[in-house]
Design a protein around this motif. Structure first.
Motif, mmCIF file in Angstrom:
data_model
loop_
_atom_site.group_PDB
_atom_site.id
_atom_site.type_symbol
_atom_site.label_atom_id
_atom_site.label_comp_id
_atom_site.label_asym_id
_atom_site.label_seq_id
_atom_site.Cartn_x
_atom_site.Cartn_y
_atom_site.Cartn_z
ATOM 1 N N ALA A 3 0.830 -1.208 0.000
ATOM 2 C CA ALA A 3 0.000 0.000 0.000
ATOM 3 C C ALA A 3 0.859 1.250 0.000
ATOM 4 C CB ALA A 3 -0.931 -0.014 1.211
ATOM 5 N N ASN A 4 1.949 1.222 0.800
ATOM 6 C CA ASN A 4 2.827 2.387 0.855
ATOM 7 C C ASN A 4 3.494 2.658 -0.486
ATOM 8 O OD1 ASN A 4 2.256 2.828 3.537
ATOM 9 N ND2 ASN A 4 3.954 1.578 4.277
ATOM 10 N N GLU A 5 3.796 1.564 -1.227
ATOM 11 C CA GLU A 5 4.445 1.735 -2.521
ATOM 12 C C GLU A 5 3.496 2.323 -3.571
ATOM 13 O OE1 GLU A 5 7.670 -1.920 -2.154
ATOM 14 O OE2 GLU A 5 5.949 -2.065 -3.516
ATOM 15 N N GLN A 6 2.197 2.156 -3.386
ATOM 16 C CA GLN A 6 1.243 2.621 -4.381
ATOM 17 C C GLN A 6 0.937 4.110 -4.229
ATOM 18 O OE1 GLN A 6 -2.081 0.033 -3.913
ATOM 19 N NE2 GLN A 6 -1.221 -1.565 -5.233
ATOM 20 N N ILE A 7 1.169 4.676 -3.041
ATOM 21 C CA ILE A 7 0.850 6.083 -2.821
ATOM 22 C C ILE A 7 1.658 6.996 -3.742
ATOM 23 C CG2 ILE A 7 0.948 7.965 -1.153
ATOM 24 C CD1 ILE A 7 0.220 5.925 1.006
ATOM 25 N N LYS A 9 2.835 6.379 -6.611
ATOM 26 C CA LYS A 9 2.369 6.213 -7.987
ATOM 27 C C LYS A 9 1.157 7.081 -8.256
ATOM 28 C CE LYS A 9 4.071 1.495 -8.665
ATOM 29 N NZ LYS A 9 3.694 0.101 -8.975
ATOM 30 N N SER A 10 0.238 7.119 -7.328
ATOM 31 C CA SER A 10 -0.957 7.935 -7.521
ATOM 32 C C SER A 10 -0.602 9.418 -7.548
ATOM 33 C CB SER A 10 -1.983 7.645 -6.430
ATOM 34 O OG SER A 10 -1.460 7.989 -5.154
ATOM 35 N N ILE A 11 0.371 9.813 -6.725
ATOM 36 C CA ILE A 11 0.813 11.208 -6.729
ATOM 37 C C ILE A 11 1.482 11.550 -8.055
ATOM 38 C CG2 ILE A 11 2.419 12.845 -5.680
ATOM 39 C CD1 ILE A 11 1.907 11.430 -3.009
ATOM 40 N N TRP A 12 2.340 10.636 -8.515
ATOM 41 C CA TRP A 12 3.007 10.864 -9.794
ATOM 42 C C TRP A 12 1.999 10.904 -10.937
ATOM 43 C CZ3 TRP A 12 7.488 12.861 -10.647
ATOM 44 C CH2 TRP A 12 8.519 12.711 -9.711
ATOM 45 N N ALA A 13 1.006 10.026 -10.884
ATOM 46 C CA ALA A 13 -0.017 10.005 -11.929
ATOM 47 C C ALA A 13 -0.795 11.314 -11.949
ATOM 48 C CB ALA A 13 -0.969 8.829 -11.707
ATOM 49 N N LYS A 14 -1.075 11.847 -10.775
ATOM 50 C CA LYS A 14 -1.799 13.110 -10.683
ATOM 51 C C LYS A 14 -0.968 14.253 -11.263
ATOM 52 C CE LYS A 14 -4.197 16.107 -7.377
ATOM 53 N NZ LYS A 14 -4.555 16.312 -5.944
ATOM 54 N N VAL A 246 5.359 23.583 -15.182
ATOM 55 C CA VAL A 246 5.504 23.805 -13.749
ATOM 56 C C VAL A 246 4.590 22.829 -12.998
ATOM 57 C CG1 VAL A 246 5.235 25.451 -11.870
ATOM 58 C CG2 VAL A 246 6.089 26.225 -14.103
ATOM 59 N N PRO A 247 5.145 21.962 -12.133
ATOM 60 C CA PRO A 247 4.328 20.933 -11.480
ATOM 61 C C PRO A 247 3.499 21.447 -10.303
ATOM 62 C CG PRO A 247 6.610 20.708 -10.812
ATOM 63 C CD PRO A 247 6.580 21.805 -11.831
ATOM 64 N N VAL A 248 3.853 22.608 -9.795
ATOM 65 C CA VAL A 248 3.136 23.189 -8.655
ATOM 66 C C VAL A 248 2.231 24.302 -9.165
ATOM 67 C CG1 VAL A 248 3.364 24.342 -6.433
ATOM 68 C CG2 VAL A 248 5.081 22.667 -7.153
ATOM 69 N N ARG A 249 0.964 24.250 -8.773
ATOM 70 C CA ARG A 249 -0.027 25.233 -9.229
ATOM 71 C C ARG A 249 0.008 25.355 -10.746
ATOM 72 N NH1 ARG A 249 -0.161 30.798 -6.327
ATOM 73 N NH2 ARG A 249 -2.254 30.707 -7.229
ATOM 74 N N ASN A 250 -0.029 24.201 -11.392
ATOM 75 C CA ASN A 250 0.101 24.167 -12.849
ATOM 76 C C ASN A 250 -1.000 24.959 -13.549
ATOM 77 O OD1 ASN A 250 -0.702 22.477 -15.567
ATOM 78 N ND2 ASN A 250 1.513 22.654 -15.291
ATOM 79 N N SER A 251 -2.224 24.907 -13.019
ATOM 80 C CA SER A 251 -3.328 25.640 -13.647
ATOM 81 C C SER A 251 -3.050 27.131 -13.692
ATOM 82 C CB SER A 251 -4.631 25.383 -12.890
ATOM 83 O OG SER A 251 -5.035 24.045 -13.014
#
Length: 601
Positions: A3-7, A9-14, A246-251
């Protein structure tokens, strides 16, 4: 542990979705903008269809065979007859309209891309920066789900599941990088010239009268401002495209990039005659509007009147169902409920009594027939301006009669909507297309690097793959006003001798010969459009010696076709009044050069 390893991945996917994902509504706005540019470009070019694309014009196929590059194919070169060109122009216009409304969007986009390349390759002497940008954007557009929003396809979407708001694919990655290539490689070319690093580039650009507008010419009075504009333009081309990543506040940063380049190209359009280029560039940035923009816009547009709108249609009428779905999408009222009148007894009674659909407003008032259409249009955030026209008594009367005729002949009317069918839309990026798009993106990057630094890759290896770039027209080089703006300014004078012995200026519609410099406004009428402007600029360059014999023959034919007998043209000379742009503060000089002689006998 798993479960810890999947977190992560979801952040990177986002994060990947934020940086490389594109909103379907943004892609729809991009599609509409590009389609409008295609139609405008076709309309402008069609005015010179004989002059530019037939054997009777300035580029007969015999000349095209001499100057065309390998693998630059053209369907337009199959025939030199005007009727054949008119046919291809018509097909291209139909495909652009289909792309505009989102009908069989992918097929329409592919066909538009094919015909665009064919048209550009038919007369390379007309090509300028906007054409290169349009070809590049159209290539990646073929891989994108452009019809998934604000389209006929989305209006008739029968899928049970809701489409995602955004899509991430190899094509979205490619489009983002392609947009960056246009500016960053252009900036790289510019830094090779001292006029950009010393701050005089904008001065030279606005001094080039063949491009400058009156506003641009006026700005020459403010040298300090021109220096500032030079550095701002160069810095923006280097840095501003990177805001997309820019990965932070990209919008937020995406919105900054979009606004920056919209303003930059608006400035270009106000100061330079660049044809479709400013509009195309502005529309290209619509693809990168963040989802937050659409959420804010949707919230702002949710007035009580729009929220309370309800449309009831006859459930037994397939034609009626299609029409209300199409209207809702066309008028951009996506949240409007479309309800079957038979499920509401009082509504159904009104429908039968008026032989009409029922449009109910937020206060419960019901509208029928053409008046219902007018009310819906009044709520459209785009087409509301048409309401005064639609409410005009003659239009209202004609519209009501038309509605009644359709209502009583639904079966006949249904034949017109028969091609439009309810189909499910799926936005699922294909793995094969993702891989293909990324490989072609890499190829495009290598081509751009090679155009900037020809020795960066081994020539023999690179030559073996060049046919791919030539055939797809991914053969890019973004040297726009680079390394420096053009300086070979001037104007043409073409004294022609008629059979009756008089002399007129052929270039100025037969007016008396004048060697004086034409005003900026007059130049606009002389060049007529960007294609002729580009052609005459090329006449003054190396390729001009190949173009002149055929341009001379074309002038003889066109003049004599309109002026028979003693008014016919016997011969003419072409002079270029060379007014090469000098550095700021130096005196401008003009040199009279005879560039061609032509006999019309």
């Amino acid at each position: 542990m798993v479960a810890n390893e999947q977190i992560p991945k979801s952040i990177w996917a986002k994060k990947l979705d934020e940086v490389f994902g594109l909103d379907l509504r943004s892609l729809a706005a991009f599609r509409i903008g590009i389609a409008l540019v295609l139609l405008a470009d076709l309309g402008i070019r069609f005015g010179d269809v004989v002059a530019h694309y037939t054997d009777a014009g300035v580029m007969p196929r015999s000349l095209l065979a001499q100057i065309s590059k390998p693998w630059h194919w053209s369907l337009h070169a199959i025939s030199g007859e005007p009727i054949f060109q008119v046919l291809l122009f018509t097909i291209a216009a139909v495909m652009a309209i289909a792309m505009l409304v989102g009908y069989h969007t992918r097929i329409a986009t592919i066909a538009s891309w094919v015909l665009l390349i064919s048209l550009h390759n038919r007369n390379p002497s007309l090509i300028f920066a906007a054409d290169d940008v349009l070809r590049a954007l159209m290539f990646w557009a073929m891989f994108l789900p452009l019809g998934a929003s604000y389209s006929i396809e989305s209006a008739l979407n029968s899928a049970n599941h809701k489409l995602p708001a955004r899509v991430v694919s190899g094509a979205t990655v490619a489009l983002i990088f392609q947009q960056c290539f246009i500016y960053i490689f252009s900036a790289a070319f510019k830094t090779r010239s001292p006029v950009w690093t010393e701050g005089t580039a904008v001065y030279y650009s606005l001094s080039f009268d063949q491009y400058a507008t009156p506003i641009g010419h006026f700005l020459l009075n403010f040298p300090a401002l021109l220096t500032l504009f030079t550095y701002v333009t160069l810095v923006l081309e280097w840095v501003a495209p990177l805001l997309l990543f820019v990965p932070v506040r990209n919008s937020f940063f995406r919105m900054c990039a979009v606004i920056t380049f919209v303003m930059l190209h608006a400035g270009f359009g106000l100061t330079l005659n660049l044809g479709i280029f400013p509009f195309l560039s502005i529309f290209s940035w619509l693809a990168f509007l963040p989802s937050s923009f659409w959420h804010a816009l949707h919230k702002r547009l949710q007035t009580p009147a729009r929220q309370g709108l309800k449309i009831y249609f006859d459930a037994d009428c397939g034609f009626c169902k299609k029409v209300v779905h199409l209207l809702r999408t066309l008028l951009i009222l996506p949240g409007t409920p479309l309800l079957m009148a038979q499920e509401y007894p009082d509504i159904y009674a009104d429908m039968q009594a008026y032989n009409s659909w029922v449009v109910e407003d937020w206060q419960g008032k019901r509208h029928f027939k053409f008046a219902g259409i007018v009310y819906i249009v009044s709520l459209s955030p785009v087409f509301f301006f048409l309401v005064p026209l639609l409410n005009w008594k003659p239009v209202m009367a004609a519209g009501t009669k038309f509605y009644e005729a359709v209502a009583t002949n639904r079966k006949i009317a249904g034949r017109f909507t028969k091609p439009f069918k309810f189909r499910p839309i799926q936005v699922r990026p294909s793995r094969l297309l993702n891989i293909l798009a990324l490989l072609l993106l890499l190829y495009t990057f290598v081509w751009n690097v090679s155009s900037y630094a020809p020795d960066a890759f081994k020539r023999k290896v690179w030559q073996s793959t060049e046919f791919v770039g030539r055939a797809t027209r991914l053969d890019q080089s973004w040297s726009i006003f680079a390394p420096g703006p053009p300086r070979d300014d001037g104007w043409y004078v073409i004294p022609g001798r008629l059979q009756n012995g008089s002399e007129v200026d052929i270039f100025r519609s037969g007016n008396p010969v004048s060697w004086d410099k034409p005003s900026l406004g007059l130049r606009g009428t002389i060049y007529n459009n960007m294609q002729w402007r580009t052609y005459f600029i090329n006449l003054n360059r190396a390729i001009g010696q190949r173009l002149y014999p055929f341009y001379g023959q074309y002038l003889c034919r066109t003049w004599n076709a309109k002026h028979p007998g003693e008014q016919s043209l016997k011969s003419f000379d072409v002079y270029f009044m060379d007014e090469r742009t000098v550095p700021p503060g130096e005196k401008q000089t003009v040199e009279k050069k005879q560039t061609w002689q032509q006999s019309c006998s």
